[in-house]
Structure formats: structure tokens, C-alpha cells
Motif scaffolding. Structure first.
Motif, PDB file in Angstrom:
ATOM      1  N   GLU B 107      -9.832   7.274  -2.347  1.00 17.69           N
ATOM      2  CA  GLU B 107     -10.608   6.336  -1.519  1.00 17.69           C
ATOM      3  C   GLU B 107     -12.064   6.243  -1.970  1.00 17.69           C
ATOM      4  O   GLU B 107     -12.677   5.172  -1.927  1.00 17.69           O
ATOM      5  N   ASN B 108     -12.627   7.372  -2.416  1.00 19.02           N
ATOM      6  CA  ASN B 108     -13.984   7.343  -2.934  1.00 19.02           C
ATOM      7  C   ASN B 108     -14.094   6.407  -4.127  1.00 19.02           C
ATOM      8  O   ASN B 108     -15.029   5.625  -4.235  1.00 19.02           O
ATOM      9  N   VAL B 109     -13.123   6.497  -4.992  1.00 12.35           N
ATOM     10  CA  VAL B 109     -13.155   5.667  -6.193  1.00 12.35           C
ATOM     11  C   VAL B 109     -12.845   4.205  -5.847  1.00 12.35           C
ATOM     12  O   VAL B 109     -13.334   3.273  -6.478  1.00 12.35           O
ATOM     13  N   GLU B 110     -12.081   4.036  -4.771  1.00  9.00           N
ATOM     14  CA  GLU B 110     -11.656   2.695  -4.363  1.00  9.00           C
ATOM     15  C   GLU B 110     -12.799   1.871  -3.742  1.00  9.00           C
ATOM     16  O   GLU B 110     -12.806   0.641  -3.810  1.00  9.00           O
ATOM     17  N   LEU B 111     -13.764   2.569  -3.137  1.00 10.87           N
ATOM     18  CA  LEU B 111     -14.793   1.864  -2.358  1.00 10.87           C
ATOM     19  C   LEU B 111     -15.481   0.706  -3.101  1.00 10.87           C
ATOM     20  O   LEU B 111     -15.593  -0.397  -2.545  1.00 10.87           O
ATOM     21  N   GLY B 121      -3.087  -4.447  -4.764  1.00 10.98           N
ATOM     22  CA  GLY B 121      -2.314  -4.085  -5.943  1.00 10.98           C
ATOM     23  C   GLY B 121      -3.226  -3.778  -7.128  1.00 10.98           C
ATOM     24  O   GLY B 121      -3.122  -2.724  -7.764  1.00 10.98           O
ATOM     25  N   ARG B 122      -4.155  -4.687  -7.391  1.00 12.32           N
ATOM     26  CA  ARG B 122      -5.060  -4.507  -8.529  1.00 12.32           C
ATOM     27  C   ARG B 122      -5.972  -3.309  -8.307  1.00 12.32           C
ATOM     28  O   ARG B 122      -6.330  -2.594  -9.238  1.00 12.32           O
ATOM     29  N   ARG B 123      -6.317  -3.117  -7.022  1.00  5.01           N
ATOM     30  CA  ARG B 123      -7.196  -2.006  -6.685  1.00  5.01           C
ATOM     31  C   ARG B 123      -6.536  -0.690  -7.066  1.00  5.01           C
ATOM     32  O   ARG B 123      -7.124   0.170  -7.694  1.00  5.01           O
ATOM     33  N   MET B 128      -6.250   4.172 -10.327  1.00  2.00           N
ATOM     34  CA  MET B 128      -5.449   5.134 -11.064  1.00  2.00           C
ATOM     35  C   MET B 128      -5.861   5.165 -12.541  1.00  2.00           C
ATOM     36  O   MET B 128      -5.960   6.235 -13.141  1.00  2.00           O
ATOM     37  N   ASP B 129      -6.149   3.989 -13.119  1.00  2.00           N
ATOM     38  CA  ASP B 129      -6.658   3.949 -14.501  1.00  2.00           C
ATOM     39  C   ASP B 129      -7.907   4.794 -14.628  1.00  2.00           C
ATOM     40  O   ASP B 129      -8.060   5.602 -15.545  1.00  2.00           O
ATOM     41  N   SER B 130      -8.792   4.578 -13.677  1.00  2.00           N
ATOM     42  CA  SER B 130     -10.081   5.236 -13.731  1.00  2.00           C
ATOM     43  C   SER B 130      -9.931   6.753 -13.580  1.00  2.00           C
ATOM     44  O   SER B 130     -10.597   7.533 -14.274  1.00  2.00           O
ATOM     45  N   LEU B 131      -9.037   7.160 -12.678  1.00  2.00           N
ATOM     46  CA  LEU B 131      -8.807   8.598 -12.512  1.00  2.00           C
ATOM     47  C   LEU B 131      -8.147   9.177 -13.760  1.00  2.00           C
ATOM     48  O   LEU B 131      -8.359  10.339 -14.103  1.00  2.00           O
ATOM     49  N   GLU B 132      -7.400   8.355 -14.450  1.00  2.00           N
ATOM     50  CA  GLU B 132      -6.781   8.832 -15.677  1.00  2.00           C
ATOM     51  C   GLU B 132      -7.845   9.092 -16.747  1.00  2.00           C
ATOM     52  O   GLU B 132      -7.786  10.087 -17.465  1.00  2.00           O
ATOM     53  N   MET B 161     -17.262   3.939 -12.842  1.00  2.00           N
ATOM     54  CA  MET B 161     -16.609   3.179 -13.904  1.00  2.00           C
ATOM     55  C   MET B 161     -15.495   2.262 -13.427  1.00  2.00           C
ATOM     56  O   MET B 161     -15.078   1.382 -14.164  1.00  2.00           O
ATOM     57  N   VAL B 162     -15.004   2.473 -12.207  1.00  2.00           N
ATOM     58  CA  VAL B 162     -13.756   1.851 -11.796  1.00  2.00           C
ATOM     59  C   VAL B 162     -13.789   0.334 -11.875  1.00  2.00           C
ATOM     60  O   VAL B 162     -12.801  -0.321 -12.198  1.00  2.00           O
ATOM     61  N   LYS B 163     -14.947  -0.240 -11.600  1.00  2.00           N
ATOM     62  CA  LYS B 163     -15.000  -1.710 -11.629  1.00  2.00           C
ATOM     63  C   LYS B 163     -15.385  -2.204 -13.021  1.00  2.00           C
ATOM     64  O   LYS B 163     -15.630  -3.381 -13.213  1.00  2.00           O
TER      65      LYS B 163
END
Ligand SMILES: Nc1ncnc2c1ncn2[C@@H]1O[C@H](COP(=O)(O)OP(=O)(O)OP(=O)(O)O)[C@@H](O)[C@H]1O
Ligand SMILES: [Mg+2]
Lengths: 424, 235
Positions: B107-111, B121-123, B128-132, B161-163
């Protein structure tokens, strides 16, 4: 995003549980205080109604104008007719005649000479009638200190203090000296069968209670009464209904200008009770208002504290790109949710206690032992429609205000400054 | 904006009011940072590194001069437009990790993506990409309190980095990390810099970080004292 915020709210007990508990407690106490105070007023109204004013009262026009002087020469006549008319029109209400009179009570010695004497205020009610509820209504049973209640014609009870002052014993004779309704002298022997104490100064000083037939006979008031009291079912005073009943009765009076015409007065219209009640309500609102104010300060501070605690979180959210307006409105929405939840739970619990106090009451007779206060040995609350939402003012409003103000601090700080604080 | 200037500051001055006068934290900073750079801002404590990063990230405003970031003059932004610039283009990594404790790693990365209004879906895919990238897919459901310092910092990197922002501003990103974790994170950043062409700007004292950067800007007393291209000692 909404789900995200809700998750935070639910998971962080500092954000949800604790504020809700505080709001709940505050609202609960507010509601309880409100219903309890209403209950106390109710009790006061009930005592007054039972002893003196009724919920409505019929007197002759002339009597009503100087009622304090107990002018029985101006009393109502044809009471049976009036009562049966009233019972027809308002069968749900109870109608009872009373006579109040003043005189001297004379205690003779064995030779019939005066041994002791004192001024007396008399109340006569239907004590002997099989279906009469007057003994219960006047609370005489519990007020008896010595002896018993009148059970036969010619028997009276008097204030305990009065009896001691006169040095009269149970079973002795007492002579009432008064004036008849036609203005001549009334003299009547009674037998003292008991003494009473109500815990109310005036009543305990020099009162005598007699059966109404005895009083009618003594005072030459065949089918007469000083007043006719009307009571609503369950002794609950309904102001609007009282006005309606009184108005309709007074409209039906043929000759309203006549001195002897019966007129009906509501409880509020008697002896300045209206102003007294207004004053009392005002006082209640002042007390409640101050309490609400204190409550609001507490809740507001709680909001402020949690706002400050969250500077860090807010800083991060801003840095990640949330706008200040969005952060601020989410704080407000959270406070509304907390306020609503706390207010609802608090109102429910408060009403629960109030309901118990309303139906069962809080028996304080144990505490009152020895003081002999008969008026209120069971304290009761009363739930009104207002009780359902009164708690929302301090609960919801103060919580919201607290967040709104602490949130402004967030707005006024430069974002970079929030960071400094969160990094510290 | 070809392979050109991503950040341009001209005549940038920042003064803080102190007592009756003011303290000048930045004086006349003229810098151009291009897309895809991997640059370190170094200098002694109090030299103005954080101040400069904050201005570039539109968290703070300069007293005079301008900072154009991704074609936008940040001195002309409102709170709202500044917030949008950050949401869409800038990732922050803080000296302390600053994860939100009530939310899971996921959720932290999702914010940041929630703020972008990305669909679910894209989120999920992006998180998950970013955590990888940071090697933490197995910790997605953990809370920050259950992570080590290094893991927390990696989550903070994933969040920045997630976005896939054009620009990552990192203030002392390794200050709380041990040697091994510092190298892991820096290696990962180099990788992201190469793969996604993300521009990195660090503020740091840490020699480990300095060993990775390709350009080193030294601030002293709020002035650019040195600005040199370096060959990374580590890769
Ligand atoms: N809000 C403020 N008010 C007054 N002075 C400030 C404020 N913020 C920073 N300063 C001053 O500006 C100067 C630069 O601060 P800055 O935080 O940019 O330094 P830094 O290079 O990041 O230092 P460090 O390496 O210790 O993090 C410092 O001397 C600091 O005292
Ligand atoms: Mg700094």
C-alpha cells in the motif's frame, strides 16, 4: 483513494478507536446529563402537580384572583356536575376536588379548655373513597411519622413538627376553628390519628390533612371545593395538551365575567410556575452549554493532538504529490466519520442508561435515610425527542472543529517545514 | 525537451528570515541538469543541499531566481500545480524512510499511483514490478515496523520509482544503511537509471554514493564551489 484512507482510519487506533472512545464518552455524558436534568424537572413538576397545582386546575374566577388567601367564600359549587362534565370530555384524565382552608387548631384539655393552639393550613382531599388515588398522589403514606392515615370520617393527620409544638398525642382530640363559606364561624372536632413529614418546609410547619367530606361538612361547602385538579395519565405533564384542555374548557364557560364562573388554569399559569420553569430550563441550558463547551475543548484538543502527531504522515503524502486541499479534506472527512461514530455510539449508550433511569429510576432513598425527603427517593431521567440528537452537537461539531483548526496548521506551514518536523 | 535540460536553475537565491535579518542558504545557483544524469550534490553540513532539493522538488520556493523543472517554472506554481508536478513526474527518497506505518509495503508503494488515479489492474502490476526491482516482492504484505532499515529504504525507493518518474530526488538515501545495503540500493538505482532513463539527483555526504555518481556538484556556503564529471568508481 477513499478505501486507502478508510484503511488507515481503521488500522490506526490513535486515529479511530481512541477519538471515538473520547467522543462516545463525552456524548454519553451529555445525553445522560440532559435526560437526567429533564427528569429532575419532571419530578419537580410532578410533585407540584400532585400536591398543589394539578396539571390543570379549575377554580372560580374570583377565587383564582386571590387564591393565596384561600377565600372559600368564593369557592366552586356544583362540583359533582363540573367533574362529571370534565370526565365526559376528557375521560383519559383524572379529576379530583380539593379544599384548602386556613384556621386555628385548638387542643382542649380534659375540661374542654384550650391547652394549646396554633394557626393551621388545611388540605382536604378524597382520602376515604375506595377508588381514590389521593393518598398515593399526596404521598401521605410514606410521609407518616407516627400513627396511621385517616380511615374513618372525623380523623385527621397533622405535621409532625406541629404536633410536637402543640404537645398533642395520637388519639387526642383537636378542634378546627375556621370560617364557613358563608362567612360564619366553623367549629369541628377531629381525632388526630397520625403525624406526617414531607421534607418540604412549608408543608411541615403547620399542616393538617382531612377527608374532603369532613371539610365540606365543617366549612358548609356541600358539593363545593376550592379547586378541581386534573391529571394526565401516568402523571406526565403535557404542556400543549394542558393548554388545549384549558382553552376548550374556558370557551365553554357561559359567563366568564361572573365571579363564580369556573375557569381552568394550566400548571404553568399558576403561582409563577411558568417563569420558574423557564428559569430552570435556562439554567439547564447554561449548565449543558458549559459542559458542551468543555467537551468541545477536549475533543478539539484531541483533534489537534492527532493532527500534530500526523505531521509526518502528512508531509510524506504532500511530497508524494497529494495536494494540501486533498489532505485537508481527508482529515475533515475522517473527523466527520469519527464524530458520527462516536456520537451515535455515545447517544445509544447514553439513551440506554437514560432509559433505565426513566423506567426503573435510581433509588436514592438509602442515601436519603433520616432526611425524610419524600419528594424524590427515586431519581428518574426523561427521554425526549431532543435526547436523540442533542449529543451530536458536542460530538460531531466539536470533533469536526478540532480537526478543521488543527488542519489549518498544516495549511499554513510551508511544505518544506513539515519535512523538517517529520525528519526530526 | 530532447536529451536536454531537465532542470535549469538561474540566479537561484534562498534566504531564510532569522531574527531581524535573514540567512542566505543558497546564493546565485546556476545549474543545468540533463535528462538521464546520475548526479550527486555534495558539501558540508549546512551548505544548502536539502534546500536546493526542496526547491527543485517544488516543496519550497526560492527568494529570487528561477528553477525550471521538466519545462515548468516552479516559482510560478500554486500549491495545487506543484502537487501535480510531484505526483506526475517526481519521486522523493528521504533521509529517513518515511513509510506510512499503518499501511503495508504494497500500500505504501501504491499510494503515488492512487494519486495518479491509475486503475487497479495496472496499479497492482506496477507495484509488483517496482517491488521486484528492489527485491521485496515477498514482503508486500508486511508492515514497515516488520522491516529492517535496509528493507525500509528499499521500499522507499520502490515508492519513489513506482510511477517511473522522470526525476528522482534523493536526500541522503543511504544515511541509515550499512555498507552492503547501500551498495545494493545504489546498484539498483544505476540499473533504473540505465533502463528507464530516470534522472537521479542525490544530496549526500556519503563517499559510497559519491563513488557511483557521474557528476559531482559541490556546494559550499550556498554556492557552487565545484562542478565536475567523474568516472564512477563503482557500478
Ligand atoms: N527554515 C529555516 N530557517 C532558517 N534557516 C534555515 C532553515 N532551513 C535551513 N536553514 C539553514 O540553511 C542552511 C542550509 O540548510 P540545508 O538543510 O539545505 O543544509 P544541508 O546542506 O542539507 O545540510 P545537511 O548536510 O546537514 O543536511 C543551513 O545553515 C540551515 O541552518
Ligand atoms: Mg540536508
Amino acid at each position: 483513494m477513499t478505501r486507502f484512507l478508510l484503511k488507515g482510519l481503521l488500522r490506526d487506533k490513535n486515529r479511530s478507536l481512541f477519538p471515538i472512545v473520547i467522543v462516545t464518552l463525552g456524548v454519553m455524558v451529555s445525553v445522560l446529563m440532559y435526560t437526567f436534568m429533564l427528569g429532575v424537572i419532571d419530578d419537580m413538576i410532578r410533585s407540584n402537580a400532585k400536591l398543589d397545582t394539578g396539571h390543570v386546575k379549575v377554580m372560580s374566577r374570583a377565587f383564582s384572583e386571590i387564591a393565596q388567601q384561600l377565600p372559600n367564600d368564593l369557592a366552586l359549587s356544583g362540583v359533582r356536575g363540573i367533574i362529571s362534565g370534565l370526565e365526559n370530555n376528557h375521560p383519559e384524565m383524572e379529576w379530583v376536588p380539593r379544599i384548602r382552608f386556613a384556621g386555628l387548631l385548638d387542643i382542649p384539655d380534659e375540661n374542654g379548655e384550650t391547652r394549646a393552639q396554633g394557626p393551621v393550613i388545611g388540605v382536604a382531599a378524597d382520602l376515604l373513597g375506595k377508588d381514590s388515588k389521593e393518598i398515593e398522589r399526596l404521598n401521605i403514606e410514606t410521609a407518616v411519622i407516627r400513627g396511621r392515615l385517616p380511615e374513618n370520617p372525623g380523623e385527621i393527620v397533622i405535621s409532625d413538627e406541629f404536633a410536637s409544638n402543640l404537645g398533642v398525642e395520637i388519639g387526642e382530640q383537636a378542634t378546627l376553628i375556621s370560617a364557613t363559606s358563608t362567612g360564619s364561624m366553623a367549629l369541628q372536632n377531629f381525632r388526630l390519628v397520625g403525624t406526617v413529614k414531607f421534607g418540604v418546609g412549608v408543608l411541615d410547619r403547620n399542616m393538617m390533612i382531612a377527608d374532603i367530606s369532613d371539610a365540606q361538612y365543617t366549612l358548609d361547602m356541600e358539593d363545593g371545593a376550592s379547586e378541581i385538579l386534573g391529571f394526565f395519565p401516568n402523571l406526565v405533564y403535557d404542556e400543549i395538551e394542558a393548554d388545549r384542555v384549558a382553552d376548550s374548557f374556558n370557551e365553554g364557560v357561559e359567563n366568564p365575567e361572573d365571579d363564580f364562573s369556573p375557569l381552568m388554569f394550566t400548571l404553568r399559569q399558576q403561582q409563577g410556575l411558568g417563569e420558574y420553569l423557564d428559569m430552570t430550563y435556562l439554567r439547564i441550558w447554561i449548565i449543558l452549554g458549559s459542559f458542551f463547551f468543555v467537551m468541545s475543548m477536549v475533543l478539539w484538543n484531541a483533534g489537534l493532538m492527532s493532527g500534530i502527531r500526523r505531521f509526518g504522515e502528512i508531509g510524506v503524502r504532500l511530497a508524494i504529490g497529494e495536494s494540501k486541499a486533498h489532505v485537508y479534506s481527508s482529515l475533515l472527512i475522517e473527523s466527520i466519520l469519527v464524530g458520527i461514530a462516536g456520537s451515535m455510539i455515545g447517544t445509544a449508550i447514553g439513551l440506554g442508561f437514560s432509559y433505565y433511569l426513566q423506567e426503573v429510576g435510581w433509588d436514592i432513598s438509602g442515601m436519603m435515610e433520616g432526611t425524610n425527603m419524600v419528594m424524590a427517593d427515586v431519581m428518574r431521567a426523561r427521554i425526549t425527542p431532543e435526547s436523540y440528537y442533542i449529543g451530536f452537537f458536542p460530538g460531531l461539531f466539536a470533533t469536526f472543529l478540532g480537526s478543521a483548526i488543527s488542519g489549518i496548521a498544516v495549511f499554513r506551514r510551508r511544505t518544506a517545514q513539515l519535512f523538517k518536523e517529520l525528519e526530526a | 525537451m530532447k536529451n536536454g535540460a531537465l532542470i535549469t536553475t538561474s540566479g537561484l537565491v534562498k534566504q531564510y528570515p532569522v531574527g531581524r535579518g535573514h540567512f542566505t542558504a543558497l546564493r546565485d545557483i546556476d545549474l543545468i541538469i540533463e535528462r538521464g544524469e546520475f548526479t550527486g550534490l555534495v558539501g558540508p553540513s549546512g551548505s544548502g543541499k536539502t534546500t536546493l532539493l526542496n526547491i527543485i522538488g517544488a516543496l519550497d520556493f526560492p527568494t529570487s531566481g528561477s528553477a525550471v523543472v521538466l519545462g515548468t517554472d516552479t516559482t510560478k506554481l500554486t500549491h495545487k500545480t506543484a502537487a501535480r508536478l510531484r505526483t506526475e513526474h517526481i519521486g522523493f527518497i528521504f533521509q529517513t524512510y518515511n513509510l506510512l506505518p499503518v499501511y503495508t509495503v504494497f500500500e505504501n508503494v501504491e499510494l503515488p499511483l492512487l494519486l495518479l488515479g491509475m486503475d487497479q489492474g495496472r496499479r497492482k502490476q506496477a507495484v509488483m514490478d517496482s517491488l521486484e526491482w528492489v527485491g521485496l516482492t515477498d514482503k508486500a504484505k508486511s508492515r514497515p515496523a516488520q522491516l529492517s532499515g535496509g528493507e525500509s529504504q528499499r521500499v522507499a525507493v520502490a515508492r519513489a520509482m513506482v510511477k517511473r518518474p522522470g526525476l528522482v530526488l534523493a536526500d541522503e538515501p543511504t544515511a541509515n544503511l550499512d555498507v552492503e545495503n547501500s551498495h545494493n540500493i545504489l546498484k539498483m538505482m544505476v540499473k533504473l537509471n540505465k533502463e528507464l532513463e530516470t534522472t537521479f539527483l542525490f544530496a549526500t555526504h556519503d563517499q559510497k554514493v559519491i563513488d557511483y555518481v557521474r557528476r559531482k556538484i559541490t556546494l559550499i556556503d550556498g554556492k557552487v564551489a565545484e562542478d565536475i564529471q567523474t568516472t564512477p568508481k563503482s557500478q
